[in-house]
Design a protein around this motif. Structure first.
Motif, PDB file in Angstrom:
ATOM      1  N   TYR A  73      34.789  40.541  54.204  1.00  0.00           N
ATOM      2  CA  TYR A  73      35.874  41.523  54.243  1.00  0.00           C
ATOM      3  C   TYR A  73      37.166  40.897  53.763  1.00  0.00           C
ATOM      4  CZ  TYR A  73      33.116  45.321  55.539  1.00  0.00           C
ATOM      5  OH  TYR A  73      32.194  46.322  55.445  1.00  0.00           O
ATOM      6  N   THR A  74      37.788  41.583  52.816  1.00  0.00           N
ATOM      7  CA  THR A  74      38.972  41.026  52.177  1.00  0.00           C
ATOM      8  C   THR A  74      39.979  42.127  51.901  1.00  0.00           C
ATOM      9  OG1 THR A  74      39.669  39.510  50.441  1.00  0.00           O
ATOM     10  CG2 THR A  74      38.037  41.141  49.804  1.00  0.00           C
ATOM     11  N   SER A  75      41.262  41.771  52.025  1.00  0.00           N
ATOM     12  CA  SER A  75      42.317  42.792  51.952  1.00  0.00           C
ATOM     13  C   SER A  75      42.624  43.196  50.527  1.00  0.00           C
ATOM     14  CB  SER A  75      43.602  42.234  52.554  1.00  0.00           C
ATOM     15  OG  SER A  75      43.380  41.843  53.875  1.00  0.00           O
TER      16      SER A  75
ATOM     17  N   SER B 189      42.392  20.798  47.147  1.00  0.00           N
ATOM     18  CA  SER B 189      43.261  21.881  47.623  1.00  0.00           C
ATOM     19  C   SER B 189      42.890  23.179  46.946  1.00  0.00           C
ATOM     20  CB  SER B 189      44.725  21.555  47.319  1.00  0.00           C
ATOM     21  OG  SER B 189      45.557  22.612  47.784  1.00  0.00           O
ATOM     22  N   GLY B 190      42.939  24.273  47.706  1.00  0.00           N
ATOM     23  CA  GLY B 190      42.672  25.586  47.130  1.00  0.00           C
ATOM     24  C   GLY B 190      43.046  26.681  48.079  1.00  0.00           C
ATOM     25  N   SER B 191      42.892  27.918  47.617  1.00  0.00           N
ATOM     26  CA  SER B 191      43.164  29.185  48.318  1.00  0.00           C
ATOM     27  C   SER B 191      44.580  29.685  48.095  1.00  0.00           C
ATOM     28  CB  SER B 191      42.912  29.120  49.835  1.00  0.00           C
ATOM     29  OG  SER B 191      41.595  28.737  50.111  1.00  0.00           O
ATOM     30  N   ALA B 192      45.471  28.843  47.588  1.00  0.00           N
ATOM     31  CA  ALA B 192      46.859  29.234  47.310  1.00  0.00           C
ATOM     32  C   ALA B 192      47.450  28.131  46.442  1.00  0.00           C
ATOM     33  CB  ALA B 192      47.637  29.386  48.618  1.00  0.00           C
TER      34      ALA B 192
ATOM     35  N   GLU C  34      42.691  20.319  42.364  1.00  0.00           N
ATOM     36  CA  GLU C  34      43.021  21.712  42.664  1.00  0.00           C
ATOM     37  C   GLU C  34      41.965  22.604  42.059  1.00  0.00           C
ATOM     38  OE1 GLU C  34      47.208  23.165  42.567  1.00  0.00           O
ATOM     39  OE2 GLU C  34      47.542  21.174  41.726  1.00  0.00           O
ATOM     40  N   ARG C  35      41.589  23.604  42.853  1.00  0.00           N
ATOM     41  CA  ARG C  35      40.613  24.568  42.341  1.00  0.00           C
ATOM     42  C   ARG C  35      41.040  25.966  42.732  1.00  0.00           C
ATOM     43  NH1 ARG C  35      39.831  27.281  45.970  1.00  0.00           N
ATOM     44  NH2 ARG C  35      38.805  26.941  47.915  1.00  0.00           N
ATOM     45  N   TYR C  36      40.610  26.938  41.912  1.00  0.00           N
ATOM     46  CA  TYR C  36      41.057  28.315  42.067  1.00  0.00           C
ATOM     47  C   TYR C  36      39.846  29.216  42.289  1.00  0.00           C
ATOM     48  CZ  TYR C  36      42.098  32.974  40.301  1.00  0.00           C
ATOM     49  OH  TYR C  36      42.188  34.331  40.161  1.00  0.00           O
ATOM     50  N   GLY C  37      40.028  30.199  43.156  1.00  0.00           N
ATOM     51  CA  GLY C  37      38.943  31.157  43.358  1.00  0.00           C
ATOM     52  C   GLY C  37      39.427  32.398  44.058  1.00  0.00           C
ATOM     53  N   MET C  38      38.470  33.264  44.329  1.00  0.00           N
ATOM     54  CA  MET C  38      38.726  34.511  45.051  1.00  0.00           C
ATOM     55  C   MET C  38      37.472  34.856  45.812  1.00  0.00           C
ATOM     56  SD  MET C  38      40.420  37.277  42.483  1.00  0.00           S
ATOM     57  CE  MET C  38      40.921  38.499  43.708  1.00  0.00           C
ATOM     58  N   THR C  39      37.621  35.625  46.876  1.00  0.00           N
ATOM     59  CA  THR C  39      36.448  36.094  47.602  1.00  0.00           C
ATOM     60  C   THR C  39      35.461  36.762  46.632  1.00  0.00           C
ATOM     61  OG1 THR C  39      37.841  36.450  49.529  1.00  0.00           O
ATOM     62  CG2 THR C  39      35.708  37.588  49.500  1.00  0.00           C
TER      63      THR C  39
ATOM     64  N   TYR D 136      48.432  22.859  37.969  1.00  0.00           N
ATOM     65  CA  TYR D 136      47.300  23.291  37.143  1.00  0.00           C
ATOM     66  C   TYR D 136      45.993  23.266  37.957  1.00  0.00           C
ATOM     67  CZ  TYR D 136      50.116  23.087  32.940  1.00  0.00           C
ATOM     68  OH  TYR D 136      51.073  23.330  31.989  1.00  0.00           O
ATOM     69  N   VAL D 137      45.151  24.274  37.744  1.00  0.00           N
ATOM     70  CA  VAL D 137      43.886  24.334  38.486  1.00  0.00           C
ATOM     71  C   VAL D 137      42.691  23.878  37.638  1.00  0.00           C
ATOM     72  CG1 VAL D 137      44.689  26.050  40.150  1.00  0.00           C
ATOM     73  CG2 VAL D 137      43.638  26.821  38.003  1.00  0.00           C
ATOM     74  N   GLY D 138      42.943  23.460  36.389  1.00  0.00           N
ATOM     75  CA  GLY D 138      41.870  22.853  35.607  1.00  0.00           C
ATOM     76  C   GLY D 138      41.150  23.827  34.701  1.00  0.00           C
TER      77      GLY D 138
ATOM     78  N   ILE E 216      49.604  39.439  49.858  1.00  0.00           N
ATOM     79  CA  ILE E 216      50.352  38.298  50.395  1.00  0.00           C
ATOM     80  C   ILE E 216      49.384  37.152  50.639  1.00  0.00           C
ATOM     81  CG2 ILE E 216      51.763  37.544  52.374  1.00  0.00           C
ATOM     82  CD1 ILE E 216      52.514  40.578  52.721  1.00  0.00           C
ATOM     83  N   LYS E 217      49.809  35.904  50.374  1.00  0.00           N
ATOM     84  CA  LYS E 217      49.017  34.722  50.750  1.00  0.00           C
ATOM     85  C   LYS E 217      49.851  33.914  51.721  1.00  0.00           C
ATOM     86  CE  LYS E 217      44.900  34.045  49.292  1.00  0.00           C
ATOM     87  NZ  LYS E 217      43.759  33.166  49.521  1.00  0.00           N
ATOM     88  N   SER E 218      49.397  33.810  52.949  1.00  0.00           N
ATOM     89  CA  SER E 218      50.152  33.089  53.976  1.00  0.00           C
ATOM     90  C   SER E 218      49.218  32.086  54.639  1.00  0.00           C
ATOM     91  CB  SER E 218      50.697  34.102  54.996  1.00  0.00           C
ATOM     92  OG  SER E 218      51.535  33.460  55.925  1.00  0.00           O
TER      93      SER E 218
HETATM   94  P1  AMP Z   1      40.963  35.296  48.757  1.00  0.00           P
HETATM   95  O1  AMP Z   1      40.327  36.487  48.334  1.00  0.00           O
HETATM   96  O2  AMP Z   1      41.385  35.122  50.140  1.00  0.00           O
HETATM   97  O3  AMP Z   1      39.892  34.481  48.404  1.00  0.00           O
HETATM   98  O4  AMP Z   1      42.231  34.972  47.885  1.00  0.00           O
HETATM   99  C1  AMP Z   1      42.139  34.829  46.491  1.00  0.00           C
HETATM  100  C2  AMP Z   1      43.503  34.572  45.913  1.00  0.00           C
HETATM  101  O5  AMP Z   1      43.997  33.306  46.345  1.00  0.00           O
HETATM  102  C3  AMP Z   1      43.517  34.499  44.426  1.00  0.00           C
HETATM  103  O6  AMP Z   1      43.494  35.779  43.831  1.00  0.00           O
HETATM  104  C4  AMP Z   1      44.800  33.720  44.169  1.00  0.00           C
HETATM  105  O7  AMP Z   1      45.910  34.591  44.214  1.00  0.00           O
HETATM  106  C5  AMP Z   1      44.859  32.767  45.348  1.00  0.00           C
HETATM  107  N1  AMP Z   1      44.420  31.405  45.011  1.00  0.00           N
HETATM  108  C6  AMP Z   1      43.259  30.807  45.307  1.00  0.00           C
HETATM  109  N2  AMP Z   1      43.248  29.534  44.869  1.00  0.00           N
HETATM  110  C7  AMP Z   1      44.434  29.318  44.267  1.00  0.00           C
HETATM  111  C8  AMP Z   1      45.042  28.199  43.610  1.00  0.00           C
HETATM  112  N3  AMP Z   1      44.425  27.023  43.518  1.00  0.00           N
HETATM  113  N4  AMP Z   1      46.279  28.363  43.095  1.00  0.00           N
HETATM  114  C9  AMP Z   1      46.915  29.539  43.196  1.00  0.00           C
HETATM  115  N5  AMP Z   1      46.407  30.615  43.813  1.00  0.00           N
HETATM  116  C10 AMP Z   1      45.181  30.518  44.351  1.00  0.00           C
END
Ligand code: AMP
Ligand code: MCA
Length: 459
Positions: A135-137, A245-248, A268-273, A291-293, A367-369
């Motif tokens: 579940y994701t907002s 580091s990730g999630s924001a 650093e790595r980037y992702g989403m649910t 940079y996330v690579g 929002i990312k908190s």
């Molecule tokens: P969530 O669905 O909780 O997984 O949040 C996903 C969101 O987190 C993404 O759409 C980005 O906005 C943010 N996010 C995740 N990793 C990074 C990162 N390494 N740098 C910047 N934003 C990130």
């Protein structure tokens, strides 16, 4: 070809009594499989099960049991109030709630006991079947259930193992919640799939990370910020192999302080649910602040930029993507372009050398908190459920430690800040509570009567 999700659960190269340690309680892999087998036998045939996802061995046993049985798992934040919890249970169609401790719930509860043992010998379920409903907002309304297949999880973990040279030699340490991709999918199933030992610290505190003696550490930027504020704990991580580091977004000063105190640049790595982790720097590659690579194996990315611009929405395709939002065909369709690419809603740029930079989000209502994703609309609706509140507008204000903090602007009669914060914390997960409430005579609106968040006074 990606191997099935659970093929490598037995310990490669021998078992150990503390293969998994969660909040100070240890399990060997054999014990985990035995306890999970007992869960699988009890829930086999259920359409969907929920797991009350405390940071405990019970949660790991429950999730692995459901995956063995091929029953889709819905993790429920243990501190979620009735509004959020009941929505997740009802919307997902979960008929059972797996839990380590007795709780009142609107569905049948099933106790989980890590000391139980039962063999489970049924074949691995279809890789295209659903492993998780997460579940994701969104920007408005209640959270949506993202359907994540076994294939997507397996492909993502293999991509990350390759990017980070993650093997059974590693000890993974983190203290992240077990109801999101970061802590649960990467932080538990990643350790099980690669064969690495897992130390879950219960809470992600600097002292607990420093004491854990790991080779691979996961944290959200807030965790890394707190670690660099505690130089002794940070220095204790100097012998680790990778700090991830990730999630924001990781603030550049935190990146530099980590390098100064530990002698190493964080990954650093980037992702989403909805997509799992798709872009990362590499164990053997360059790491630059901000940079996330580059994309993981099998992932393709593009930037949907206006003519002549370099910055635009990041769009993706690949084997780690979700199978849509449960029972929400319109929202699912809206998250893809006409030619089938997933629209992340993140604004990004790709340098000529292929390095990706995340610049921001398209919508300020997401929002990312502290690494948690929170939709402004969900918090606004919770506030409006209070009889004293007439109007509400929620924003994410820049915050040094949390990245953003939730600020609520309300028009209300006869109620104070603390009471409203506690009200939201009691209805939703505690992390969705506003940290500040500002009382206004009226919300700023345009000529059409629509609230104008840009015109709100500073927090
Ligand atoms: P969530 O669905 O909780 O997984 O949040 C996903 C969101 O987190 C993404 O759409 C980005 O906005 C943010 N996010 C995740 N990793 C990074 C990162 N390494 N740098 C910047 N934003 C990130
Ligand atoms: C405070 N507390 C309250 C209240 N106020 N309880 C009830 N009512 C209140 N009004 C309590 C809390 O329950 C908690 O208790 C304690 O106060 C502190 O809570 P909080 O203030 O929320 O903690 P924090 O210090 O601000 O938390 C920072 C954190 C946390 C530890 C970094 O934000 C965190 O764990 N973030 C991780 C988020 C994450 O994993 N995101 C991944 C999403 P107690 O301490 O007793 O519990 S996945 C994702 O983004 C993608 C896929 C990706 O790329 O990874």
């Amino acid at each position: 070809m990606t191997a099935p999700l659970l093929t490598s659960l037995a310990a490669p190269g021998g078992d150990r009594p503390d293969a998994l340690s969660v909040g100070g309680r240890a399990l060997s892999r054999e014990e985990l499989l035995g306890a999970a087998g007992a869960v699988a036998a009890r829930i086999a045939g259920a359409p969907v099960v929920a797991v009350r996802a405390t940071a405990t061995p019970e949660t790991v046993v429950a999730v692995v049991g459901a995956l063995l049985a091929g029953v889709p798992v819905v993790p429920v934040p243990p501190d979620s109030g009735p509004a959020e919890r009941d929505h997740i249970l009802r919307d997902s169609g979960a008929t059972l709630l797996l839990t380590g401790e007795a709780v009142d719930a609107p569905v049948e509860t099933v106790p989980v006991d890590p000391a139980e043992r039962a063999a489970w010998t049924k074949p691995e379920p279809d890789p295209e079947s659903t492993a998780f409903i997460l579940y994701t907002s969104g920007t408005t309304g209640a959270p949506k259930g993202a359907l994540i297949s076994r294939r997507a999880v397996a492909a993502d973990l293999d991509g990350l193992a390759a990017a980070w040279a993650w093997t059974a030699e590693d000890t993974l340490v983190h203290g992240l919640p077990l109801f999101h991709v970061h802590g649960l999918v990467l932080g538990v199933l990643g350790a099980l799939r690669t064969g690495s030992r897992l130390v879950h610290t219960g809470k992600p505190t600097p002292a607990a990370y420093a004491a854990a003696d790991g080779s691979l550490y996961f944290g959200v930027p807030t965790v890394w910020n707190r670690i660099v504020q505690d130089p002794d704990s940070a220095r204790a991580l100097a012998s680790a192999r990778l700090l991830v580091s990730g999630s924001a977004p990781l603030p550049a000063p935190v990146f530099r302080d980590l390098e100064r105190l530990t002698g190493q640049r964080p990954i650093e790595r980037y992702g989403m649910t909805e997509t799992l982790i798709t872009i990362s720097t590499r164990a053997d590659g360059e790491r630059r602040p901000g940079y996330v690579g580059t994309p993981l194996s099998g992932i393709r990315t593009r930037i949907a930029a206006e003519e002549g611009a370099e910055i635009g929405e990041l769009q993706l395709t690949g084997p780690t993507l979700f199978d849509g939002y449960l029972n929400r065909p319109e929202a699912t369709a809206g998250s893809y372009t006409e030619d089938g690419w997933f629209r992340t809603g993140d604004i990004a740029a790709i340098d000529p050398d292929g390095f990706h930079r995340i610049v921001g989000r398209a919508s300020t209502d997401m929002i990312k908190s502290g690494g948690y994703r929170i939709g402004a609309g969900e918090v606004e609706n919770a506030l409006l459920d209070h009889p004293a509140v007439r109007e509400a507008a929620v924003v994410g204000a820049p915050h040094e430690d949390l990245g953003q903090e939730i600020v609520a602007y309300v028009v209300a009669d006869g109620i104070g800040e603390k009471e409203l914060i506690d009200f939201v914390a009691s209805q939703l997960s505690v992390h969705k509570r506003p940290r500040k409430v500002r009382f206004l005579e009226a919300l700023p609106r345009n000529a059409m009567g629509k609230p104008q968040k840009k015109l709100l006074p500073p927090a």
